[in-house]
Design a protein around this motif. Structure first.
Motif, mmCIF file in Angstrom:
data_model
loop_
_atom_site.group_PDB
_atom_site.id
_atom_site.type_symbol
_atom_site.label_atom_id
_atom_site.label_comp_id
_atom_site.label_asym_id
_atom_site.label_seq_id
_atom_site.Cartn_x
_atom_site.Cartn_y
_atom_site.Cartn_z
ATOM 1 N N ASP A 1 0.666 -1.158 0.180
ATOM 2 C CA ASP A 1 0.310 0.313 -0.087
ATOM 3 C C ASP A 1 1.073 1.456 0.012
ATOM 4 O O ASP A 1 0.569 2.463 -0.828
ATOM 5 C CB ASP A 1 -1.283 -0.079 1.089
ATOM 6 C CG ASP A 1 -1.677 -1.070 0.849
ATOM 7 O OD1 ASP A 1 -2.372 -1.356 0.114
ATOM 8 O OD2 ASP A 1 -2.838 -1.356 2.338
ATOM 9 N N LYS B 1 2.014 2.055 -3.307
ATOM 10 C CA LYS B 1 1.421 2.255 -4.337
ATOM 11 C C LYS B 1 1.327 3.841 -4.708
ATOM 12 O O LYS B 1 1.021 4.124 -4.907
ATOM 13 C CB LYS B 1 -0.205 1.629 -4.356
ATOM 14 C CG LYS B 1 -0.121 -0.192 -3.851
ATOM 15 C CD LYS B 1 -1.086 -0.818 -4.793
ATOM 16 C CE LYS B 1 -1.414 -2.041 -4.832
ATOM 17 N NZ LYS B 1 -2.414 -3.215 -4.166
ATOM 18 N N GLU B 2 1.360 4.622 -2.818
ATOM 19 C CA GLU B 2 1.372 5.935 -2.383
ATOM 20 C C GLU B 2 2.369 6.182 -3.241
ATOM 21 O O GLU B 2 2.456 7.486 -3.596
ATOM 22 C CB GLU B 2 0.493 5.660 -0.594
ATOM 23 C CG GLU B 2 0.252 7.529 -0.686
ATOM 24 C CD GLU B 2 0.038 7.565 0.653
ATOM 25 O OE1 GLU B 2 -0.369 8.766 1.201
ATOM 26 O OE2 GLU B 2 -0.025 6.551 1.683
ATOM 27 N N ARG B 3 3.628 5.502 -2.619
ATOM 28 C CA ARG B 3 4.292 6.803 -3.800
ATOM 29 C C ARG B 3 4.335 6.510 -5.053
ATOM 30 O O ARG B 3 4.810 8.202 -4.987
ATOM 31 C CB ARG B 3 5.457 5.865 -3.252
ATOM 32 C CG ARG B 3 5.780 5.797 -1.633
ATOM 33 C CD ARG B 3 7.188 5.182 -1.791
ATOM 34 N NE ARG B 3 7.671 4.831 0.015
ATOM 35 C CZ ARG B 3 8.603 3.910 0.813
ATOM 36 N NH1 ARG B 3 8.400 2.731 -0.299
ATOM 37 N NH2 ARG B 3 8.801 3.856 2.309
ATOM 38 N N THR C 1 1.274 7.694 -6.653
ATOM 39 C CA THR C 1 0.750 8.604 -7.126
ATOM 40 C C THR C 1 1.263 10.069 -7.050
ATOM 41 O O THR C 1 1.034 10.495 -7.365
ATOM 42 C CB THR C 1 -0.595 8.336 -6.217
ATOM 43 O OG1 THR C 1 0.047 8.858 -4.819
ATOM 44 C CG2 THR C 1 -1.065 6.846 -5.704
ATOM 45 N N TYR C 2 2.297 9.957 -6.278
ATOM 46 C CA TYR C 2 3.329 11.620 -5.869
ATOM 47 C C TYR C 2 4.620 11.020 -7.279
ATOM 48 O O TYR C 2 4.764 12.703 -7.491
ATOM 49 C CB TYR C 2 3.931 11.332 -4.100
ATOM 50 C CG TYR C 2 2.200 11.155 -3.850
ATOM 51 C CD1 TYR C 2 2.698 12.957 -3.275
ATOM 52 C CD2 TYR C 2 2.695 10.697 -3.133
ATOM 53 C CE1 TYR C 2 1.828 12.952 -2.478
ATOM 54 C CE2 TYR C 2 1.369 11.050 -2.458
ATOM 55 C CZ TYR C 2 0.911 12.724 -1.987
ATOM 56 O OH TYR C 2 0.211 12.719 -0.744
ATOM 57 N N LEU D 1 6.317 8.632 3.787
ATOM 58 C CA LEU D 1 6.808 7.799 2.140
ATOM 59 C C LEU D 1 7.734 7.793 1.651
ATOM 60 O O LEU D 1 8.767 7.119 1.451
ATOM 61 C CB LEU D 1 5.526 8.584 1.056
ATOM 62 C CG LEU D 1 3.956 8.815 1.553
ATOM 63 C CD1 LEU D 1 3.798 9.054 0.596
ATOM 64 C CD2 LEU D 1 4.256 7.372 1.862
ATOM 65 N N ASP E 1 0.426 3.031 -12.237
ATOM 66 C CA ASP E 1 0.809 3.819 -11.358
ATOM 67 C C ASP E 1 1.189 1.633 -11.244
ATOM 68 O O ASP E 1 0.623 0.978 -9.739
ATOM 69 C CB ASP E 1 0.300 4.113 -9.551
ATOM 70 C CG ASP E 1 -0.257 6.133 -10.048
ATOM 71 O OD1 ASP E 1 0.186 5.788 -11.067
ATOM 72 O OD2 ASP E 1 -1.167 6.038 -9.605
#
Length: 357
Positions: A233, A236-238, A240-241, A258, A304
């Motif tokens: 997770d 995945k968030e990384r 997005t940036y 992050l 992503d």
């Protein structure tokens, strides 16, 4: 009938040492060279090789133990045969500039010397060697210097240079040492170079090229293998940036939860980690870890996720229907990443064919 026999007698026959999953053999076949066999220590490559390289046999052997006369008998080879091509693309971790464990790869440092033993025995019409650039920087230690001297003393015309495969129809920046030697003609032979636009990621990937959008962890059970590694997770968030089309890990470096601990205060090194490919540039070098976003610039330009297995294979110029067979996705990625790009191999083969005709 007689004319056909003459043509067949002149056809170049190749033996591919350290063949792996068959990238070099595939390209040579595309250039209409008759590949007799591939030789490799890793039996795990056998099924992939024999499934795709039609008419060639896979010989599982340790080149340190394989004898020249044994190979001669097995393949019915002739010595001093001007129609014979010997190819040596030995595993090259020891001479790589990448920080690898040299103790684990120490045995590989002598593979070129072992290959040269077969060249000296058979004295074929043609010889091809492909390796990392480091083998040229350390040409004395690797045995390359002595090998080139022997070739030249035995009247071979020898071309050796570091080429970027992007200049030869491969949509990837991949610098490789290449040696092409021949004693059939009077000229040095060079891989056939592109004169027009160089290929980029956009030319081969994306929906218009048959790659539907998928998410991390997608499993494709068909031979197309549009399979993608899963992500945690936080990873995945990384992503997005990370900016689309060429962004890198600096996109999330300012977010403490992050940021990768190993990069705190080190924004100017290893920027390719979690980096995206650019659509309108060639990809970075496809390594054995191309399916992992944490091992280089291997994130999709806009989705992503990391590259899929088939996307890596296409960037390596394997045909879209090339079947990779192994017991894990990681093993398939190693077959793809370790391979000589078939299109580059084809360009070398075309130069040999043109010289031989």
């Amino acid at each position: 009938m007689r004319e056909n026999k003459v043509l067949n007698d002149k056809k170049i026959k190749a033996v591919d040492f350290f063949c792996g999953g068959g990238g070099m053999s595939c390209g040579m076949q595309q250039a209409e060279i008759d590949v007799l066999a591939g030789i490799d220590y890793e039996g795990a490559c056998k099924e992939t090789y024999e499934t795709n390289i039609n008419g060639a046999q896979f010989i599982q052997a340790d080149v340190f133990e394989l004898k020249e006369k044994e190979l001669q008998k097995k393949l019915k080879l002739k010595r001093n045969d001007k129609n014979l091509l010997l190819i040596g693309c030995s595993p090259c971790q020891f001479w790589s500039i990448i920080n690898t464990d040299k103790k684990k790869s120490e045995k590989s440092k002598n593979l070129l010397k072992e290959f040269s033993r077969f060249v000296k025995y058979f004295k074929p019409g043609y010889v091809v060697v492909e390796n990392v650039p480091g083998v040229l920087r350390k040409k004395k230690e690797s045995g390359l210097e002595a090998f080139i001297e022997w070739l030249e003393c035995n009247k071979y015309k020898v071309h050796f240079e570091v080429h970027n495969t992007n200049d030869y129809g491969v949509p990837q920046n991949r610098k490789r040492f290449t040696l092409v030697a021949n004693r059939v003609g009077k000229e040095k032979l060079f891989p056939v170079k592109d004169e027009g636009k160089k290929l980029t990621v956009r030319d081969v990937l994306g929906e218009k090229n048959g790659f539907p959008k998928v998410k991390p962890g997608h499993q494709d059970k068909t031979d197309f293998m549009h399979t993608v590694a899963n992500l945690s997770d936080v990873c995945k968030e990384r992503l997005t940036y990370v900016a689309k089309d060429g962004g890198n890990r600096l996109g999330f470096a300012h977010i403490l939860r992050l940021q990768l601990k190993c990069f705190i205060g080190k924004d100017n090194c290893f920027k390719d980690t979690f980096g995206r490919l650019w659509w309108d540039r060639p990809s970075s070098t496809i390594t054995t870890k191309f399916y992992s976003v944490s091992n280089g610039r291997f994130a999709h330009p806009e989705e992503d996720r990391a590259l899929s297995l088939r996307e890596g294979a296409v960037l390596q110029t394997f045909p879209i229907n090339y079947k990779f067979i192994a017991n894990s996705n990681g093993a398939i990625a190693r077959q793809i990443g370790n391979a000589v790009p078939p299109e580059y191999a084809k360009r070398i083969g075309q130069a040999i064919i043109k010289n031989h005709s």
